[in-house]
Design an enzyme around this catalytic site. Structure first.
Site, PDB file in Angstrom:
ATOM      1  N   LYS A  11      -6.756  -6.702   1.546  1.00 29.69           N
ATOM      2  CA  LYS A  11      -6.995  -5.557   2.431  1.00 29.69           C
ATOM      3  C   LYS A  11      -8.307  -5.738   3.208  1.00 29.69           C
ATOM      4  O   LYS A  11      -9.087  -6.657   2.912  1.00 29.69           O
ATOM      5  CB  LYS A  11      -6.986  -4.282   1.586  1.00 29.69           C
ATOM      6  CG  LYS A  11      -5.650  -4.050   0.852  1.00 29.69           C
ATOM      7  CD  LYS A  11      -5.579  -2.647   0.284  1.00 29.69           C
ATOM      8  CE  LYS A  11      -5.097  -2.600  -1.130  1.00 29.69           C
ATOM      9  NZ  LYS A  11      -4.997  -1.235  -1.674  1.00 29.69           N
ATOM     10  N   TYR A  51       2.991   2.150   3.310  1.00 24.38           N
ATOM     11  CA  TYR A  51       2.579   3.142   2.313  1.00 24.38           C
ATOM     12  C   TYR A  51       3.397   4.424   2.392  1.00 24.38           C
ATOM     13  O   TYR A  51       2.920   5.495   2.019  1.00 24.38           O
ATOM     14  CB  TYR A  51       1.076   3.431   2.467  1.00 24.38           C
ATOM     15  CG  TYR A  51       0.196   2.405   1.767  1.00 24.38           C
ATOM     16  CD1 TYR A  51       0.436   2.009   0.451  1.00 24.38           C
ATOM     17  CD2 TYR A  51      -0.904   1.840   2.411  1.00 24.38           C
ATOM     18  CE1 TYR A  51      -0.366   1.075  -0.192  1.00 24.38           C
ATOM     19  CE2 TYR A  51      -1.714   0.895   1.768  1.00 24.38           C
ATOM     20  CZ  TYR A  51      -1.438   0.531   0.465  1.00 24.38           C
ATOM     21  OH  TYR A  51      -2.240  -0.390  -0.187  1.00 24.38           O
ATOM     22  N   ASN A 114      -9.894  -1.319  -3.068  1.00 27.60           N
ATOM     23  CA  ASN A 114      -9.688  -2.150  -4.266  1.00 27.60           C
ATOM     24  C   ASN A 114      -9.153  -3.547  -3.926  1.00 27.60           C
ATOM     25  O   ASN A 114      -8.503  -4.197  -4.726  1.00 27.60           O
ATOM     26  CB  ASN A 114      -8.778  -1.418  -5.256  1.00 27.60           C
ATOM     27  CG  ASN A 114      -7.441  -1.048  -4.630  1.00 27.60           C
ATOM     28  OD1 ASN A 114      -7.137  -1.475  -3.520  1.00 27.60           O
ATOM     29  ND2 ASN A 114      -6.649  -0.286  -5.348  1.00 27.60           N
ATOM     30  N   HIS A 117      -3.391  -5.615  -2.486  1.00 24.16           N
ATOM     31  CA  HIS A 117      -2.121  -4.943  -2.738  1.00 24.16           C
ATOM     32  C   HIS A 117      -1.173  -5.982  -3.295  1.00 24.16           C
ATOM     33  O   HIS A 117      -1.160  -7.129  -2.843  1.00 24.16           O
ATOM     34  CB  HIS A 117      -1.524  -4.367  -1.439  1.00 24.16           C
ATOM     35  CG  HIS A 117      -0.073  -4.000  -1.598  1.00 24.16           C
ATOM     36  ND1 HIS A 117       0.325  -2.784  -2.121  1.00 24.16           N
ATOM     37  CD2 HIS A 117       1.082  -4.704  -1.365  1.00 24.16           C
ATOM     38  CE1 HIS A 117       1.655  -2.765  -2.188  1.00 24.16           C
ATOM     39  NE2 HIS A 117       2.138  -3.913  -1.740  1.00 24.16           N
ATOM     40  N   GLU A 128       9.041  -5.308   1.063  1.00 23.92           N
ATOM     41  CA  GLU A 128       7.713  -5.502   1.668  1.00 23.92           C
ATOM     42  C   GLU A 128       7.604  -6.858   2.376  1.00 23.92           C
ATOM     43  O   GLU A 128       6.986  -6.960   3.439  1.00 23.92           O
ATOM     44  CB  GLU A 128       6.630  -5.364   0.593  1.00 23.92           C
ATOM     45  CG  GLU A 128       6.516  -3.933   0.076  1.00 23.92           C
ATOM     46  CD  GLU A 128       5.526  -3.771  -1.066  1.00 23.92           C
ATOM     47  OE1 GLU A 128       4.910  -4.787  -1.495  1.00 23.92           O
ATOM     48  OE2 GLU A 128       5.356  -2.635  -1.541  1.00 23.92           O
TER      49      GLU A 128
HETATM   50  P1  IDP Z   1      -1.654  -0.068  -6.548  1.00 19.56           P
HETATM   51  O1  IDP Z   1      -2.208  -0.649  -5.264  1.00 19.56           O
HETATM   52  O2  IDP Z   1      -2.543  -0.407  -7.728  1.00 19.56           O
HETATM   53  O3  IDP Z   1      -0.209  -0.408  -6.775  1.00 19.56           O
HETATM   54  P2  IDP Z   1      -0.843   2.643  -5.747  1.00 19.56           P
HETATM   55  O4  IDP Z   1      -0.775   3.791  -6.696  1.00 19.56           O
HETATM   56  O5  IDP Z   1       0.439   2.082  -5.244  1.00 19.56           O
HETATM   57  O6  IDP Z   1      -1.771   1.527  -6.431  1.00 19.56           O
HETATM   58  O7  IDP Z   1      -1.732   3.125  -4.511  1.00 19.56           O
HETATM   59  C1  IDP Z   1      -1.762   2.395  -3.321  1.00 19.56           C
HETATM   60  C2  IDP Z   1      -3.191   2.311  -2.853  1.00 19.56           C
HETATM   61  O8  IDP Z   1      -3.640   3.618  -2.509  1.00 19.56           O
HETATM   62  C3  IDP Z   1      -4.195   1.830  -3.899  1.00 19.56           C
HETATM   63  O9  IDP Z   1      -4.243   0.427  -4.021  1.00 19.56           O
HETATM   64  C4  IDP Z   1      -5.482   2.402  -3.374  1.00 19.56           C
HETATM   65  O10 IDP Z   1      -5.981   1.612  -2.274  1.00 19.56           O
HETATM   66  C5  IDP Z   1      -5.018   3.752  -2.833  1.00 19.56           C
HETATM   67  N1  IDP Z   1      -5.137   4.853  -3.814  1.00 19.56           N
HETATM   68  C6  IDP Z   1      -4.341   5.088  -4.885  1.00 19.56           C
HETATM   69  N2  IDP Z   1      -4.738   6.194  -5.550  1.00 19.56           N
HETATM   70  C7  IDP Z   1      -5.802   6.665  -4.878  1.00 19.56           C
HETATM   71  C8  IDP Z   1      -6.657   7.801  -5.058  1.00 19.56           C
HETATM   72  O11 IDP Z   1      -6.522   8.592  -6.006  1.00 19.56           O
HETATM   73  N3  IDP Z   1      -7.674   7.945  -4.153  1.00 19.56           N
HETATM   74  C9  IDP Z   1      -7.856   7.102  -3.106  1.00 19.56           C
HETATM   75  N4  IDP Z   1      -7.068   6.032  -2.880  1.00 19.56           N
HETATM   76  C10 IDP Z   1      -6.059   5.809  -3.760  1.00 19.56           C
END
Ligand code: IDP
Length: 150
Positions: A11, A51, A114, A117, A128
């Site tokens: 990302k 998303y 983070n 993805h 995807e």
């Molecule tokens: P993942 O990337 O670990 O599979 P997902 O639940 O699919 O996690 O969420 C997609 C992305 O959305 C996450 O990687 C993160 O960047 C963002 N995200 C998820 N939960 C939160 C939150 O509670 N606050 C802010 N961003 C979030």
């Protein structure tokens, strides 16, 4: 033995923080085979499609702003149990809670920013990969160390 393909995104925070090489090396060293690679300035439309499952959540708009804020590296990795293997290498969603040794555990503190993805199922990986890559952008080859890695 199940050979799978999965989509990984580095990302915009990974690109901005110059962690592309470091993170890509972890997938390579594990033994995964690269099947696709490109640098993308993500459009709002692509971010919304990618998303879609998070539409309506409190962090949705911020997440789209984040993903469209700068270049993203899109990769397709191939190998035995590639979907689960990549998720393990990534760590948990929240960088602060991710164990050391994982990508997020070693380099991320944030929940949103983070770094990576990774597709969360084989079914979503296929969807995807089709969203991010055209068929002709994907390459299949036999690596010279295949007998040692597989
Ligand atoms: P993942 O990337 O670990 O599979 P997902 O639940 O699919 O996690 O969420 C997609 C992305 O959305 C996450 O990687 C993160 O960047 C963002 N995200 C998820 N939960 C939160 C939150 O509670 N606050 C802010 N961003 C979030």
């Amino acid at each position: 033995m199940t050979t799978q393909r999965t989509l990984i995104l580095l990302k915009p925070d990974a690109v901005q923080r110059r962690l592309v090489g470091e993170i890509t090396a972890r997938f390579e060293r594990k033994g995964l085979r690269l099947a696709g690679l490109k640098l993308v300035q993500v459009s709002r439309e692509l971010a919304e499609k990618h998303y879609a499952v998070h539409k309506g959540k409190p962090f949705y708009e911020s997440l789209l702003t984040f993903l469209t804020s700068g270049p993203t590296v899109a990769l397709v990795w191939e190998g035995r149990e590639a979907v689960a293997v990549c998720r393990t290498l990534m760590g948990m969603t929240d960088g602060a809670k991710s164990p050391p040794g994982t990508i997020r555990g070693d380099f991320a503190l944030s929940v949103q920013n983070n770094l990576v993805h990774g597709s969360d199922s084989l079914e979503n990986a296929a969807i995807e990969i089709a969203l991010w890559f055209k068929d002709e952008e994907l390459v299949s080859f036999t690596s010279t160390d295949a007998n040692w890695v597989a």
